[in-house]
Write a protein that holds these residues in place. Sequence first.
Motif, short mmCIF file in Angstrom:
data_model
loop_
_atom_site.label_atom_id
_atom_site.label_comp_id
_atom_site.label_asym_id
_atom_site.label_seq_id
_atom_site.Cartn_x
_atom_site.Cartn_y
_atom_site.Cartn_z
N SER A 1 0.86 -1.17 0.00
CA SER A 1 0.00 0.00 0.00
C SER A 1 0.90 1.23 0.00
CB SER A 1 -0.91 0.00 1.21
OG SER A 1 -0.14 -0.05 2.38
N ALA A 2 0.33 2.35 -0.33
CA ALA A 2 1.11 3.59 -0.35
C ALA A 2 0.87 4.34 0.95
CB ALA A 2 0.68 4.43 -1.53
N MET A 3 1.86 5.08 1.40
CA MET A 3 1.71 5.86 2.61
C MET A 3 1.83 7.35 2.28
SD MET A 3 1.12 3.81 5.03
CE MET A 3 1.41 4.83 6.47
N PRO A 4 1.08 8.19 2.98
CA PRO A 4 1.18 9.62 2.74
C PRO A 4 2.62 10.10 2.90
CG PRO A 4 -0.66 9.15 4.16
CD PRO A 4 0.09 7.87 4.00
N SER A 5 2.96 11.13 2.16
CA SER A 5 4.33 11.62 2.20
C SER A 5 4.32 13.14 2.28
CB SER A 5 5.03 11.15 0.94
OG SER A 5 6.20 11.89 0.75
N CYS A 6 5.31 13.67 2.99
CA CYS A 6 5.40 15.13 3.08
C CYS A 6 5.79 15.72 1.74
CB CYS A 6 6.43 15.52 4.12
SG CYS A 6 5.92 15.04 5.76
N GLU A 7 6.61 14.97 0.99
CA GLU A 7 6.96 15.43 -0.35
C GLU A 7 6.05 14.73 -1.33
OE1 GLU A 7 11.06 14.71 -1.26
OE2 GLU A 7 11.72 15.56 0.65
N PRO A 8 5.16 15.45 -1.99
CA PRO A 8 4.24 14.77 -2.91
C PRO A 8 5.03 14.08 -4.04
CG PRO A 8 3.57 17.03 -2.54
CD PRO A 8 4.91 16.90 -1.94
N TYR A 9 4.54 12.97 -4.46
CA TYR A 9 5.19 12.29 -5.58
C TYR A 9 4.18 11.48 -6.37
CZ TYR A 9 5.06 7.97 -2.84
OH TYR A 9 4.65 6.89 -2.12
N PHE A 10 4.55 11.23 -7.59
CA PHE A 10 3.76 10.34 -8.43
C PHE A 10 4.73 9.38 -9.07
CE2 PHE A 10 2.00 9.24 -12.61
CZ PHE A 10 0.84 8.63 -12.19
N ARG A 11 4.54 8.13 -8.83
CA ARG A 11 5.47 7.13 -9.34
C ARG A 11 4.72 6.01 -10.00
NH1 ARG A 11 10.53 7.55 -6.71
NH2 ARG A 11 10.38 9.12 -5.10
N GLY A 12 5.43 5.27 -10.80
CA GLY A 12 4.77 4.13 -11.42
C GLY A 12 5.79 3.11 -11.87
N GLU A 13 5.27 1.96 -12.17
CA GLU A 13 6.13 0.90 -12.67
C GLU A 13 5.31 0.07 -13.64
OE1 GLU A 13 9.10 -1.27 -9.98
OE2 GLU A 13 7.64 -2.83 -10.46
N VAL A 14 5.87 -0.13 -14.82
CA VAL A 14 5.17 -0.94 -15.82
C VAL A 14 6.07 -2.11 -16.17
CG1 VAL A 14 4.13 -0.94 -18.11
CG2 VAL A 14 4.04 1.12 -16.73
N SER A 15 5.50 -3.30 -16.19
CA SER A 15 6.30 -4.48 -16.52
C SER A 15 5.64 -5.25 -17.64
CB SER A 15 6.43 -5.42 -15.33
OG SER A 15 6.91 -4.72 -14.22
N SER A 16 6.49 -5.88 -18.41
CA SER A 16 5.98 -6.73 -19.47
C SER A 16 6.90 -7.91 -19.59
CB SER A 16 5.95 -5.92 -20.78
OG SER A 16 5.41 -6.72 -21.79
N GLY A 17 6.33 -9.09 -19.69
CA GLY A 17 7.18 -10.27 -19.70
C GLY A 17 6.66 -11.35 -20.64
N TYR A 18 7.56 -12.28 -20.95
CA TYR A 18 7.19 -13.39 -21.82
C TYR A 18 7.92 -14.64 -21.36
CZ TYR A 18 6.82 -16.38 -25.88
OH TYR A 18 6.55 -17.46 -26.70
N GLN A 19 7.21 -15.77 -21.40
CA GLN A 19 7.84 -17.05 -21.07
C GLN A 19 7.61 -18.00 -22.23
OE1 GLN A 19 7.73 -18.63 -17.26
NE2 GLN A 19 6.80 -16.85 -16.28
N SER A 20 8.67 -18.69 -22.61
CA SER A 20 8.56 -19.48 -23.84
C SER A 20 7.84 -20.81 -23.63
CB SER A 20 9.95 -19.73 -24.41
OG SER A 20 10.68 -20.59 -23.55
N ALA A 21 8.02 -21.44 -22.47
CA ALA A 21 7.49 -22.80 -22.31
C ALA A 21 5.97 -22.84 -22.43
CB ALA A 21 7.93 -23.38 -20.97
N SER A 22 5.33 -21.79 -21.96
CA SER A 22 3.87 -21.80 -22.02
C SER A 22 3.36 -20.67 -22.93
CB SER A 22 3.30 -21.62 -20.61
OG SER A 22 3.85 -20.47 -20.01
N ASN A 23 4.26 -20.07 -23.67
CA ASN A 23 3.89 -18.96 -24.55
C ASN A 23 3.08 -17.93 -23.74
OD1 ASN A 23 3.83 -17.62 -26.94
ND2 ASN A 23 2.01 -18.70 -27.72
N ALA A 24 3.62 -17.59 -22.59
CA ALA A 24 2.86 -16.78 -21.63
C ALA A 24 3.26 -15.32 -21.69
CB ALA A 24 3.10 -17.31 -20.23
#
Lengths: 274, 684
Positions: free
Chosen positions: B163-186
Amino acid sequence: MKRISSLFVYILLSSLIVLNSCSKDDPMPPVDPVKDYVKLASGYAAGAATLVELYGLDSASSGYTKLFVALKDSVTGNYVERAGITLVPMMDMGSMAHSAPVEQPASTQAVNKLFPCSVGFIMSSMGGTWTIAVQVNNLENNQSGMVSFPIHVKESSPSRMYSFTSLVDNSSRYFVGLVEPSDPFVGINDLEFVVYKRQSMMAFPADSSLSISFEPSMPSMGHGSPNNVNPVHIGKGHYKGKVNFTMTGLWRLDLQLHSGTAVADSTHGFDIEF
Amino acid sequence: MVPIQRGPLKTFTMKIWHIPSSLLLCLCSAGMALGQDTSDSLPVIRLSELTVNSTLKNMRGRVQDFVMANKNASTEEILSRLPEINMIRRGSYGMEPQIRSYHSGQTNLLIDGMRVHGACTDKMDPASIYIEPQNLQGIYVNSNTGSHIGSSIGGTINLSLASAMPSCEPYFRGEVSSGYQSASNAFYESAVLQYARHGWAIRANATYRKAGDYRSGGGRVIPYSSNEKLNYGISATHGLTRSGFIKLDVLMDDAWYIGYPALSMDVGRAKARILALSLFDLDIHPNWKQTELKIYANRVTHAMDDTRRVNVPMHMDMPGLSETIGAYASATQVLNKKSEIRWRLDAASTYLKASMTMYPQTGAPMYMLTWPENRMIQAGFGGMFIRRFDSTSSMTVSTRFDQYRYSLESAVAKDQLSVLNMSTSDIHALLKNVQVEYTKKMKRHYRITVSLGYAERIPTASEFYGFYLFNAFDNFDYLGNTSLKREQALKADLQFAYNRKKLHFTWNLYISRIRHLIAGTVLDNFSVMTPGATGVKQYRNLPHATLAGTEAAMMWKPAKGWQWLSTLKYHYGTDQDGNPLPLIAPLRLVSSLRKEITRLSLQAECETASRQERVSKMAGERVTPAFWLIHARASYTFKLKYMEQLRVDLGVENILDRSYYEHLDWNRVPRAGRNFYVMLTCGF
């Protein structure tokens, strides 16, 4: 303040009394004794000054069928609650005629204004014409008479009665009817069969000489159910036990009837679908 | 015993009072700092600086951190690498965690302290599937008895939500992930967005996975092993004016056509909705810390399906429903500098219903309740008293009491179970748990911990009320039994730990004697419900059984940038006649060597399990051959101008393309063969 509170108590008490008396004085609505039943036939019993009505739990169908006779005074229209009643079912097949197993009302006193009885329709109306003659001895006006009316008997599907010739003597013909479960459910169901023996074309007395065992199964699955209780004779050809259904669907009860230790029949049974 | 933090929080700047309670717990546990006032003289603190305290982490935390560093690892893979945990596998997804060979009915699996009961009679949906690594903050495992969190004989796993916690310094962050696995073509796609300012913080995350039928070692494709799911949630935290926080968590999970090759059916549709509202870190009194009050509700629906299977003798539907509402309050009461009590008070009510409808070629559909509608109501109270005698020794006493009530909720349910000639009236039980643990530090680097405990657990809804539940493991239909006695366990645990700056080593030995072990016993005169089943079993209490085992873990840092982690586990189970218990994993060793060169990380891994010959003939188990596998992993973090980081994870699992299965894998379905994976993670 005191006055207000005593006024409050007074209002509370009086309202309680009013409510109480209301509920006491409310007349019970008249319950129609036949409201859950289907009228199968009716007619006047000539000489008895009585209207005879025949009711069933449903429209008549082949197999063990519970019936209720309602008698009404032809003048007042009131129910007649004391009477001797004899039913004679008859199947006219043109070339021949025969009767059917019948259970006459157990008492001359009506039960809830009606006279319960039963007929084991051993075939449907497809093979001929069923009539039921009702002989009434009205004990309230001490007059007697008879009425006869045709009854349409549907073919039960699945069948609720079968007959077999005993393997023991190769001649005795028995009729086995399914009485319960009439409203099957998943769980422990009452199981009741009735057995009649054909003495003549006109007499089918109840039989208590056989013993019954059964095995339930689901034909499409091949499984049975646990903890069933084989039926035992309780009187008048009725055998009572327990059958357990573990799920809905089509169940088959395979019956085995024994005369002593000898198998009388093991090739018949009943299907129950719900 | 220590929850471990993870995720982007590490570099955030915040006031000390904004540090979540669990983090404080983490920093303070393992010993010495507990009870000392976190001084206000440090108004602003960089959490990265606090990592100096990480040497206080216990081994479980180290293993967890090590495994979680692999971004490709799913929550199930992370769990399976923990020293005490083994996973029972029915498909490539939805594995059931075992703690030291105790199955899910003997353990508690909580999500952020909440009870979430699966809606599947075949245990296809343990609650762990609702937590993606993206929203997993930490894993708490208590393998000892007497955990004050909940009655169980096997222990507790708690997966805490990020979860995110309030911060005295405002911020906006993000993380985007993308992945592939060959055995199951996932394919794997996920995104996390986090916004915080003074008094407020919100975190949203979503993960989408889609996998085809996987290829096992040697090239055979395992049919019915595909799956697709979407997991998404929001967590919002508000700092209250006077003290503390209020937090709302919404977690949802939707899955479609999840294949279970070891079972005769798959899952057509599964949905989970999890809601929680909590208050925490309230300054009630200077002596009361880590206060938390939570109310929660969750609903899981699950529809088994066989429409994609071929040669199905009769099509059937098996929907299931689970609804739970509950609440808990927990707090730590500091008695003095040397002692404290961690309290927990909780209650929950779970409603379960599952049914089966079969459609024959002719005739009416056949319907029955596989979990006749039932409700479990539980109210429990626990306390863990911690007393430090001096700087080298401490003692913990935990107790827990739970009052349970199970009831059947409908006349139909009662009618159906009465067929089995058993009582259908309410079941009441008061469970008692107690555990005493003593820790002594010797010669600076050695620590020895001894614990003794007594624990009880109530049978599960399946064990009480299950109605012809088909178990594909031993091919029997299972019937519940309302006259089951509770399982009782006497447990002893010995831990030896050696901690140097560069070498950490722990070795555990445990033994437990279980009275009234619940197991299936063959009923001879019963006909099977499931076409093709061998017979019918009913849950009965065995007189007693013994479970024992050992776990060892070593983390060695021979030189700068090098890490060598090895874990070894062995479990042994036997019933009252000396026969092996089913589903006991053999000796298992995982060894990983990691080298970090600035932003590049390279890792070689060896995984091996011995042959399991101690098999339960009663359960129809067969000998499982030994196997060994080699994996290689690498990751590189690019520093870019426009984003905080871009990370690439690459790897090959099962390099030698071995065809293998583990002893806990149902029906000997081979696991994935050589699998190449790639994962891109971009943080901004």
